[in-house]
Design an enzyme around this catalytic site. Structure first.
Site, PDB file in Angstrom:
ATOM      1  N   ASP A   1      32.141  16.965 -13.267  1.00 12.26           N
ATOM      2  CA  ASP A   1      32.692  17.106 -11.919  1.00 12.26           C
ATOM      3  C   ASP A   1      32.006  18.221 -11.142  1.00 12.26           C
ATOM      4  O   ASP A   1      32.175  18.342  -9.931  1.00 12.26           O
ATOM      5  CB  ASP A   1      34.207  17.379 -11.965  1.00 12.26           C
ATOM      6  CG  ASP A   1      34.988  16.074 -12.038  1.00 12.26           C
ATOM      7  OD1 ASP A   1      34.411  15.011 -11.736  1.00 12.26           O
ATOM      8  OD2 ASP A   1      36.178  16.124 -12.412  1.00 12.26           O
TER       9      ASP A   1
ATOM     10  N   ARG B   1      27.915   8.526  -7.822  1.00 11.56           N
ATOM     11  CA  ARG B   1      27.664   9.927  -7.482  1.00 11.56           C
ATOM     12  C   ARG B   1      26.210  10.369  -7.629  1.00 11.56           C
ATOM     13  O   ARG B   1      25.720  11.152  -6.812  1.00 11.56           O
ATOM     14  CB  ARG B   1      28.575  10.848  -8.302  1.00 11.56           C
ATOM     15  CG  ARG B   1      29.964  10.925  -7.708  1.00 11.56           C
ATOM     16  CD  ARG B   1      30.809  11.965  -8.413  1.00 11.56           C
ATOM     17  NE  ARG B   1      32.031  12.181  -7.646  1.00 11.56           N
ATOM     18  CZ  ARG B   1      33.133  12.716  -8.143  1.00 11.56           C
ATOM     19  NH1 ARG B   1      33.169  13.110  -9.405  1.00 11.56           N
ATOM     20  NH2 ARG B   1      34.190  12.884  -7.377  1.00 11.56           N
TER      21      ARG B   1
ATOM     22  N   ARG C   1      34.047  15.424  -3.501  1.00 12.81           N
ATOM     23  CA  ARG C   1      33.084  16.360  -4.102  1.00 12.81           C
ATOM     24  C   ARG C   1      31.736  16.355  -3.376  1.00 12.81           C
ATOM     25  O   ARG C   1      31.021  17.356  -3.393  1.00 12.81           O
ATOM     26  CB  ARG C   1      32.910  16.081  -5.593  1.00 12.81           C
ATOM     27  CG  ARG C   1      34.211  16.187  -6.355  1.00 12.81           C
ATOM     28  CD  ARG C   1      34.064  16.645  -7.787  1.00 12.81           C
ATOM     29  NE  ARG C   1      35.367  16.625  -8.433  1.00 12.81           N
ATOM     30  CZ  ARG C   1      36.319  17.548  -8.268  1.00 12.81           C
ATOM     31  NH1 ARG C   1      36.102  18.600  -7.500  1.00 12.81           N
ATOM     32  NH2 ARG C   1      37.487  17.446  -8.877  1.00 12.81           N
TER      33      ARG C   1
END
Ligand code: DC
Length: 644
Positions: free
Chosen positions: A312, A343, A384
């Protein structure tokens, strides 16, 4: 078009202690355990964000009673409450933890449940967990695509026993099964059949379960939960370690120090390990039981690191590494392509958009630190992405974050907390003198600085030093990337002498060859942003300075309290240069000045022009001493006012 947030760069290093909201991961584990426990639990430090609201909604839907105020709640477990007759809908919204923790609990709780979420969650995988639950006798039917939400679950008492599970897609599947295991009559042994990603999150699950009185054993590949009920308890949720990474990241890109309070060596969150990566890159890390501090001076160095256990924070590291020197390679995170967005792809695409060289690798990404160019960063509705790339906006002008509100998923107050780190603007004792070649800036600036007792910075000499280094390195002046690279790497020391990569180039930077290319090299945006950064850094170390150049009052220090724009006729300027140089005719010099005036004032980035609030001084027929006297009194008055 969604909303965008333009990030205003910080003026200098950070010096801050930060209090962060509670850990999302811990909040959702604690809330779920409390919801199925016997008795009541008193919980404080709960994160209030979309993902935890989703969990709060879910546990109430299954019959837990929640009384909450702010970040505290008393949760009374559903215990042996009646099983609902009607179909009950549980909406996990965008929350991976809520959905993956609830699914096994619903499968093991008698009732007729439907588990769903928003579009993004409906695209995320659930297959491994569905398969494992079915092998335990759960009744789960997909209402849409195979292995995806929405799911209809006919909950029933499950016996438990033994189950196989993959560990390389998401550790949330394992955590969910563990959390539901105490509801199974015989307990549960889970054997992980592949490599396990994000083990620290599984350890966190076990740790929370133990706090609620459940016996959990974590082996290399086997996880065992003994039969026995959760018992309500009082528990404090730690500040969020993943969220902390953005603030440690801020200190890393800006320099200075950030201490996160309440997060320390006893933390049960794996993401505290992010600071160890920063330490490898050159940061100083101080860990205590109740705080972690990162302090950074100078530029960090690139790193090669496996982030499978702290994935993360991989996006945070991407942002930090983009400002570090050299190459960074992050591996072990191929699986994060299955998170809120793909991501790895997203990180690489946005870094490229900002002008940073980056590639997708087999199981992560690789990038070369550099200087960003202005752009609007796409965030793919991934909190994020927004929080990580905001860090680059602290360093350089012109970075905006698209859909900044996506941070509400885990950190609604992110932008305010980030803003609270902004260093207070110290008194800016700067005189900005701009103007074309031969306008007398340098002469006036030197005399003015001497009168005021401060340093003088000839920024033109710095642009010349880069042009000199370009010639010296033999790169093609037309090759924009190569020239930008030279600008980033070259070491320029400017005192009385100008020393370029260790060689005294005071005279050489004034050569005809350098003058011939300097307008072209200084028109390159990446060259300008690098030199602007160095100029600001230099001023940060001075107590007052006079800078002369082309864009000091407009770009480098738009807040300078004194700005003057010096001009003179082309003829006068050519004569001045003619008197200073040898080997060129007056006509040549005049032509050269006109060419450079044109190039400097028509380039797209920071063209030569007077700031709106600059005083215009025509130096054609005024004595230097007279101009200096005027500026001295102006400056003294302005600096006094700034200081008051
Ligand atoms: O002031 P000078 O002639 O030494 O400057 C050399 C070149 O550098 C000039 O052609 C434009 C460029 N320059 C610039 O673009 N921005 C500055 N702040 C200073 C100089």
């Amino acid at each position: 078009m969604s909303e965008q947030r333009r990030i205003v760069p910080f003026d200098g290093p950070i010096d801050a202690d930060v209090v962060l909201p509670g850990s999302k991961s811990m909040s959702n584990r604690v809330l779920l355990a409390a919801a199925v426990a016997r008795g009541s639990s008193s919980i404080s430090g709960i994160l209030r964000a979309e993902d935890t609201e989703a969990m709060l909604g879910a546990i109430q839907a299954v019959g837990a009673i929640v009384e909450s105020t702010g970040d505290s709640a008393v949760v009374t477990g559903r215990g042996a409450s009646d099983d609902p007759d009607n179909e009950v809908m549980i909406d996990a919204v965008q929350s991976g933890t809520t959905s993956r923790f609830m699914l096994p609990v619903l499968a093991a709780t008698p009732g007729n449940w439907v588990l769903t979420g928003d579009d993004q969650l409906l695209r995320r995988p659930f297959g491994n967990q569905i398969e494992a639950l079915r092998s335990l006798g759960a009744d789960i039917a997909e209402l849409g695509e195979p292995d995806r939400l929405p799911l209809q679950i006919r909950g029933r008492r499950l016996a438990g026993g033994r189950v196989l599970l993959r560990g390389d897609v998401s550790s949330q599947f394992l955590s969910g099964l563990l959390l539901a295991a105490p509801l199974m009559t015989e307990g549960l042994a889970i054997e992980v059949t592949t490599e396990l990603v994000s083990r620290p999150y599984v350890e966190m699950t076990a740790s929370v379960m133990r706090r609620f009185g459940v016996d959990v054993g974590c082996g290399e590949r086997e996880f065992v939960v003994a039969p026995g009920a959760y018992r309500g308890t009082d528990i404090v949720v730690e500040p969020d370690a993943s969220a902390a990474s953005y603030f440690f990241g801020a200190a890393s890109v800006m320099g200075g120090r950030v201490k996160v309070l309440g997060l320390g060596t006893d933390s049960i969150q794996g993401d505290v390990g992010f600071v160890d990566v920063l330490e490898t890159m050159g940061a100083t890390v101080t860990k205590r039981t109740d705080s972690i501090e990162v302090s950074v001076s100078g530029r960090l160095a690139g790193v090669t690191v496996d982030m499978s256990q702290i994935s993360d924070t991989a996006q945070t590291l991407a942002a930090v590494a983009a400002t570090a020197s050299g190459v960074t390679e992050v591996g072990g995170i191929g699986f994060i392509q299955g998170k809120e967005t793909r991501r790895v792809d997203a990180v690489v695409r946005e870094l490229n958009r900002l002008g940073i060289k980056a590639d997708v690798t087999e199981d992560g990404f690789r990038l070369v630190g550099g200087v960003t160019r202005p752009a609007v960063v796409d965030t793919y509705d991934d909190h994020r992405m927004a929080m990580s790339f905001a860090l680059l906006g602290l360093v350089s002008e012109g970075i905006s974050i698209d859909n900044p509100a996506c941070v509400t998923k885990t950190f609604p107050s992110f932008w305010e907390v980030l803003e609270s780190l902004r260093p207070e603007r110290s008194m800016l004792k700067v005189v900005a003198l701009d103007g074309p070649a031969g306008s007398g800036k340098s002469t006036v600036a030197t005399a003015l600085a001497a009168e005021l007792g401060v340093r003088h910075f000839d920024t033109g000499a710095m642009y010349r030093a880069v042009a000199y280094a370009v010639l010296d390195s033999g790169v093609d002046v037309e090759d924009v990337d190569a020239v930008a690279d030279v600008a980033r790497r070259v070491d320029i020391k400017m005192d009385d002498r100008v020393v370029v990569d260790g060689v005294d180039a005071t005279t050489a930077i004034r050569s005809h060859e350098v003058t011939a290319i300097v307008s072209a090299t200084s028109a390159i945006p990446a060259v300008r942003s690098e030199l602007v950064r160095l100029q600001r850094e230099w001023v940060g170390q001075q107590d007052g300075a006079v800078l002369d150049g082309r864009d000091i009052g407009t770009v480098v220090f738009p807040d300078a309290p004194v700005k003057a724009f010096l001009t003179a006729s082309v003829e006068v300027r050519a004569e001045r240069r003619f008197a200073e140089t040898t080997g060129q005719t007056l006509e040549d010099i005049e032509a050269d000045i006109e060419r450079r005036d044109h190039a400097d004032s028509t380039r797209t980035t920071s063209p030569l022009k007077a700031a709106d609030d600059a005083i215009i001084i025509d130096t054609s027929d005024r004595a230097v001493a007279d101009i200096v006297a005027e500026l001295v009194s102006l400056t003294r008055a302005a600096w006094e006012e700034e200081g008051s």
